[in-house]
Design a protein around this motif. Structure first.
Motif, short mmCIF file in Angstrom:
data_model
loop_
_atom_site.label_atom_id
_atom_site.label_comp_id
_atom_site.label_asym_id
_atom_site.label_seq_id
_atom_site.Cartn_x
_atom_site.Cartn_y
_atom_site.Cartn_z
N GLY A 64 -1.27 -7.71 -3.40
CA GLY A 64 -1.34 -7.72 -2.20
C GLY A 64 0.13 -6.91 -1.34
N MET A 65 1.12 -7.76 -1.82
CA MET A 65 2.87 -7.23 -1.35
C MET A 65 2.61 -6.40 -2.38
N ILE A 66 2.49 -5.92 -3.44
CA ILE A 66 2.58 -4.52 -4.24
C ILE A 66 1.74 -3.46 -3.17
N VAL A 67 0.74 -3.76 -3.50
CA VAL A 67 0.17 -2.94 -2.58
C VAL A 67 0.95 -2.26 -1.40
N SER A 68 1.10 -3.18 -0.84
CA SER A 68 1.82 -2.72 0.29
C SER A 68 3.87 -2.60 -0.04
N GLY A 69 4.36 -2.72 -0.08
CA GLY A 69 5.14 -2.29 -0.97
C GLY A 69 4.95 -0.50 -1.26
N VAL A 325 17.16 4.13 -1.45
CA VAL A 325 16.90 3.07 -2.19
C VAL A 325 16.23 1.16 -1.55
N GLN A 326 17.13 1.32 -0.37
CA GLN A 326 15.79 0.29 0.28
C GLN A 326 14.60 0.52 0.02
N ARG A 327 14.08 1.58 0.25
CA ARG A 327 12.12 2.03 -0.29
C ARG A 327 11.95 0.81 -1.63
N VAL A 328 12.61 1.28 -2.89
CA VAL A 328 13.06 0.64 -3.97
C VAL A 328 12.99 -0.54 -4.32
N ALA A 329 14.38 -0.93 -3.29
CA ALA A 329 14.59 -2.38 -3.36
C ALA A 329 13.59 -3.85 -2.47
N LEU A 330 12.61 -2.66 -1.41
CA LEU A 330 11.56 -3.36 -1.41
C LEU A 330 10.01 -3.61 -2.04
N PHE A 331 10.11 -2.71 -2.68
CA PHE A 331 9.17 -2.66 -3.56
C PHE A 331 9.41 -3.82 -4.62
N THR A 332 10.68 -4.07 -5.24
CA THR A 332 10.56 -5.02 -6.34
C THR A 332 10.80 -6.18 -6.14
N ILE A 333 10.86 -6.08 -4.55
CA ILE A 333 11.32 -7.95 -3.51
C ILE A 333 9.99 -8.40 -3.27
N LEU A 334 8.47 -7.38 -3.03
CA LEU A 334 7.44 -7.80 -2.55
C LEU A 334 6.71 -8.86 -3.52
N PRO A 335 6.52 -8.45 -4.76
CA PRO A 335 5.93 -9.21 -5.70
C PRO A 335 6.26 -10.34 -5.29
N ILE A 339 4.16 -14.22 -3.72
CA ILE A 339 4.28 -15.05 -4.71
C ILE A 339 4.81 -16.50 -3.53
N THR A 340 5.46 -16.37 -3.13
CA THR A 340 6.40 -17.52 -2.34
C THR A 340 5.93 -18.11 -0.98
N VAL A 341 4.53 -16.63 -0.88
CA VAL A 341 3.39 -17.16 0.22
C VAL A 341 1.99 -17.54 -0.23
N ALA A 342 2.42 -17.62 -1.45
CA ALA A 342 0.67 -17.92 -2.26
C ALA A 342 1.30 -19.27 -2.37
N ILE A 343 2.27 -19.54 -2.83
CA ILE A 343 2.82 -21.34 -3.31
C ILE A 343 3.19 -22.35 -1.43
N GLN A 344 3.29 -21.17 -0.48
CA GLN A 344 3.61 -21.85 0.53
C GLN A 344 2.78 -22.95 1.19
N PRO A 345 1.37 -22.73 1.40
CA PRO A 345 0.81 -23.89 1.80
C PRO A 345 -0.43 -24.69 0.73
N LEU A 346 0.00 -24.22 -0.36
CA LEU A 346 -0.05 -25.57 -1.41
C LEU A 346 1.61 -26.27 -1.43
N LEU A 347 2.66 -26.48 -1.05
CA LEU A 347 3.64 -26.94 -0.70
C LEU A 347 3.39 -27.79 0.73
N GLY A 348 2.83 -27.13 1.19
CA GLY A 348 2.77 -27.35 2.72
C GLY A 348 2.02 -28.67 2.98
N PHE A 349 0.55 -28.50 1.49
CA PHE A 349 -0.48 -29.37 2.12
C PHE A 349 0.08 -30.68 1.55
N ASN A 350 0.68 -30.33 0.34
CA ASN A 350 0.95 -31.92 -0.15
C ASN A 350 1.92 -32.48 -0.29
N TYR A 351 3.17 -31.81 0.77
CA TYR A 351 4.04 -32.77 1.73
C TYR A 351 4.11 -33.00 2.75
#
Length: 503
Positions: A64-69, A325-335, A339-351
């Protein structure tokens, strides 16, 4: 260490040697909604093998993030092809306002989603529903308020002045910002509330809602910008149309879909001050990251205009270059963000459930995966810089050479960024916003902005082969090194704390 979670001190050991709080294991009150607290899609966050869970959650989020980027890049490619440097410059001037919308979206959305995940880990489904309702309410209130503010000429003029809009770029940027502001509410729903779907245990559905909107954005952008020749107006309209589709899909999921773990109900949209305060506190780290990016864009625009006047590529060319450059940087950082968005519910739930061994393992998984992605993105930029820049419609040889140079230098330390992003977001996901704020501020505000403002006082004297415009690009890798070092110190300290809790 600040901790905003309220945990049950007693825990029992299950057959698979995982720990669950009594609040999570006990039966909920006899109502269909509370019974969903034990829905397998949520409870498995504390029991299923982490490798499989992370893969299940991360793949949709990364996609999803790659597509958004990709949309952010394609949007600029269309503008560059249709309007040249002028279109790219207008988008660069409007960037701080666009980031401001994202900042409000993540302030409410990430804060609410973090709190909802923690409450689900404690078995409090009714409370999670109230968090969702208040999140949607705040999106509506803030969206309308910002649009009304932007319609005031003095405020719009101030926005353009802050972003260093030149007379030839200002009319286009004004149109772009006005249209985007009109659709701010739906954008905030798409940015913030979509993550609640992951906390409800449906990461693939969260991907679908994002993909639908992004595909609509790309199609609308192609038609409005390239086919109908609407330029920046068409680009802004395409963004609002796509985000509207995403918002409708998100709201539909929480109101009409069957067997949803927690729902959006009108009664839960009544303001609850204690929830709103906690949501805002938990969302502040993400908000600060975005505000830091906005401030960075403003500072960069000012410096680019200042030093671009004396450069062979000119002010408009310099603004267009930094926009690419900002658009390219955004595309590289969004993936990495995915990943951080994906693990957020796992971290929050288990914590929230005191499963600290799983929290530590999830953090380690996130660091490794993000580091691998960072290196892959870095290699792509190092190997294919010229085709990447040329795709944005830049044909002037001097502008092409400078943009390629700026992209290579600014993203030189990209392999370190993945770790820094996971480290700062970990503390937000586990209810420790103060540390997350510090780490977020390090990269965007406390380090990078001062370096940008001072680098031309010393670097041209040490390296006379670089112009003042060239020197600005070296501030980014220096900032990445410093901020990653600080993040490493905090993460090591946290891992030691988790080890003690596990024992």
């Amino acid at each position: 260490m600040t901790d905003f979670t309220v945990l049950d001190p007693s825990c029992t050991k299950s057959k698979d040697d995982t720990y669950q709080t009594v609040a999570h294991k006990q039966a909920a009150p006899a109502s269909p909604d509370n019974n969903r607290a034990q829905d397998k899609r949520v409870s498995r966050l504390g029991t299923s093998p982490l490798g499989g869970l992370i893969a299940e959650f991360a793949l949709p989020a990364i996609t999803g993030m790659i597509v958004s980027g990709a949309y952010a890049v394609i949007d600029s490619v269309f503008l560059g092809q249709a309007m040249g440097s002028l279109g790219l410059s207008a988008a660069t001037v409007a960037a701080p306002f666009m980031i401001l919308i994202v900042a409000f979206g993540v302030l409410i959305g990430n804060g609410g989603n973090t709190l909802a995940a923690l409450r689900l880990g404690e078995g409090k489904v009714d409370e999670a529903e109230r968090v969702l309702g208040n999140t949607v309410l705040l999106c509506l209130v803030l969206g309308i308020s910002v649009f009304v503010a932007v319609c005031i000429p003095a405020i719009m003029d101030a926005l353009l002045a802050i972003s260093s809009a030149t007379p030839e770029v200002a009319p286009f940027a004004r149109t772009f910002i006005t249209i985007i502001a009109a659709g701010m509410f739906v954008q905030m729903i798409g940015i913030g509330v979509n993550n609640f779907i992951r906390s409800a245990g449906a990461p693939n559905r969260a991907l679908i809602t994002m993909l639908i909107g992004t595909v609509v954005c790309i199609i609308a952008n192609y038609l409005l910008v390239l086919r109908f020749g609407l330029g920046v107006e068409g680009s802004a309209l395409a963004t609002v149309i796509g985000q509207s589709v995403t918002a409708i899909s998100v709201l539909w999921y929480f109101t009409k879909t069957k067997n949803v773990v927690f729902r959006l109900r009108v009664k839960n949209m009544r303001p609850r001050v204690h929830l709103i305060k906690t949501m805002i506190v938990l969302g502040v780290p993400s908000f600060i990251v975005q505000i830091g990016i906005a401030v960075l864009c403003v500072v960069l625009n000012v410096l680019i205009v200042q030093y671009g006047e004396t450069s062979t590529i000119g002010t408009v060319g310099a603004l267009a270059s930094i926009g690419v450059v900002q658009r390219v940087a955004l595309f590289t950082i969004l993936p990495l963000v995915g990943i951080t968005v994906a693990i957020q519910p796992l971290l929050g739930f288990n914590y929230g459930a005191k499963l600290y061994a799983r929290v530590k393992s999830t953090l380690m998984y996130g660091i490794v995966i993000n580091s691998v992605f960072s290196i892959v993105m870095w290699l792509i930029i190092r190997i294919f810089p010229y085709p990447i820049v040329q795709a944005f419609g830049i044909s002037n040889p001097d502008l092409l050479a400078y943009t390629e140079f700026a992209m290579q230098v600014q993203l030189f330390m990209l392999p370190l960024v993945g770790f820094q992003i996971v480290g700062s977001n970990y503390f937000q996901a586990t209810g420790q916003p103060i540390i997350s704020i510090i780490l977020s501020l390090m990269r965007q505000m406390l380090v990078l902005v001062p370096i940008l403002l001072t680098i031309n006082l010393w670097m041209p004297h040490l390296f006379p082969q670089f112009t003042q415009l060239d020197c600005l690009n070296f501030a980014m890798p220096i900032s990445d090194i410093i901020s990653t070092t600080v993040a490493l110190i905090f993460v090591i300290r946290e891992v030691r704390r988790l080890n003690k809790a596990i024992k």
